[in-house]
Design an enzyme around this catalytic site. Structure first.
Site, short mmCIF file in Angstrom:
data_model
loop_
_atom_site.label_atom_id
_atom_site.label_comp_id
_atom_site.label_asym_id
_atom_site.label_seq_id
_atom_site.Cartn_x
_atom_site.Cartn_y
_atom_site.Cartn_z
CB CYS A 155 -0.91 0.00 1.23
SG CYS A 155 -1.92 1.50 1.37
CD GLN A 210 -4.37 14.23 13.15
OE1 GLN A 210 -4.48 13.65 12.08
NE2 GLN A 210 -5.08 15.31 13.44
CG ASP A 305 -8.38 17.54 16.54
OD1 ASP A 305 -8.99 17.63 15.45
OD2 ASP A 305 -7.38 16.81 16.69
CB CYS A 332 -10.55 15.90 10.00
SG CYS A 332 -11.92 15.16 10.89
#
Length: 382
Positions: A155, A210, A305, A332
């Site tokens: 990947c 993260q 956040d 995000c």
């Protein structure tokens, strides 16, 4: 008249939140996955609604200048990345434009400094946490819009320390001898070792973190810089996770009391194990419930956040009611950020308060996808 199965020629104007390309035909907006800006395409309508339609690419008549061959051989079938067909420079340009347009759409007339997007130190080999699947001998990720597994041996967006473990994790899954779909998690722990295991109803994995540690360093540093050098009495870190911002905030504001608020018990436990004698209070709580009792003062800092869904109107109302000295909002998802800002401004106006959106900056946290991280600074407009 457009209908399902119709084939038409279109030109892609720009990219949309969600990752599809946008084109127009006879006043109808079309969303076309795996497109690139300025592509000239023959597309087939796959879904027709009153105000928009979705389509799939039948033929690329003329590729746009930013279209490229994806660096991953299965990118066009795997559901993991949706922008690998676009150059990294154009990916950043589209994200910069999308965030600005979205904030302006929800908050007309609000002026702010909009800084250039921060490129990720790595555009490939940046993910330190992934959730592959296994079934019937296939190890990989779901195909786009499907639960079929695209079998992979590599990947390209995943750190090589993780991909080197793919054979071992595949063997681990095979040993389960299960006919059911197995959901797995692999990640690089804070200590640097590789860990993996099953995700089940009883164990939902490591929890949020993260996934791009290379870019996260700059994001945290920017949040601390924007928070400034003021001697805050209290610092509230809402949706604190395991302390991505909490501990750096505690290090910078050593005389402040740091309040970390997080709903995931695993993340809270992990954070508490690191507190030691630091002036950090960690609360296992839903943020909205916590805010009902929280006492936030004029000499305080709030950092939030939230997940992709954003905060809530009640949370933004509370921040407007008892305005802290400064708010640093990390997001995000551009839509939830823009909506939450709108709620804050609306409630501030109702309550006779006034906030200024000082500056906004996007961070390329998720290259090869349409996702983007954004940081916004809000201060009471005195």
């Amino acid at each position: 008249m457009l209908s399902r199965g119709s084939q038409i020629n279109v030109t892609i104007e720009k990219m949309a939140i969600g990752g599809a390309g946008i084109a127009r035909h006879e006043g109808m907006v079309l969303f076309i996955p795996l497109a690139a800006p300025a592509d000239e395409l023959t597309v087939e309508i796959t879904l027709k609604k009153k105000n928009f339609a979705e389509a799939k690419i039948v033929k690329i008549l003329k590729p746009g200048p930013s279209r490229r061959t994806p660096p991953c051989p299965v990118a066009l079938v795997c559901g993991g990345c949706n922008w690998q067909q676009i150059t990294e420079e154009e990916q950043r340009s589209q994200k910069q434009q999308l965030v600005l347009e979205t904030i302006q759409k929800f908050n007309r007339g609000v002026e702010f400094e909009y800084l250039p997007i921060k490129a990720s130190p790595r555009s490939l080999r940046y993910r330190n946490r992934i959730q592959p699947k296994f079934k019937n001998g296939n190890f990989g990720f779901f195909a786009r819009n499907s639960h079929a597994i695209v079998d992979i041996k590599d990947c390209p967006i995943t750190e090589e320390d993780l991909t080197a473990k793919f054979p071992e994790v595949r063997a681990f899954a095979e040993q389960k001898r299960s006919q059911d779909l197995l959901k797995l998690e692999m990640y690089i722990a804070e200590e640097g070792d590789i860990r993996y295991g099953l995700i089940t109803d009883d164990d939902d994995g490591v929890g949020f973190s993260q996934v791009n540690r290379f870019q996260n360093e700059d994001l945290v540093a920017t949040a601390l810089e924007w928070a400034g050098d003021y001697s805050y009495k209290n610092v509230f870190d809402l949706y604190a996770g395991s302390g991505n911002f909490t501990f750096p905030l505690a290090a910078k504001y050593s005389i402040a009391t740091i309040h970390g608020v997080e709903l995931n018990p695993k993340l809270v436990e992990r954070a508490k194990s690191r507190i030691g004698n630091k002036p950090i209070k960690y609360f296992l709580s839903d943020v909205e419930n916590y805010m009902k009792k929280a006492v936030i003062g004029r000499e305080d800092l709030v950092v939030l956040d939230p997940p992709r869904a954003g905060a809530s109107e009640e949370i933004m109302k509370k921040l407007a009611q008892t305005p802290p000295r400064k708010i640093i909002y990390i997001s995000c998802h551009p839509v939830s950020l823009a909506r939450d800002l709108n709620w804050l401004f609306a409630w501030a106006q109702k309550l006779g308060k006034s906030f200024k959106l000082s500056r906004v900056q996007t961070f390329e946290m998720f290259p090869q996808t349409d996702h983007v991280e954004t940081i916004a600074e809000l201060v009471v407009d005195s």
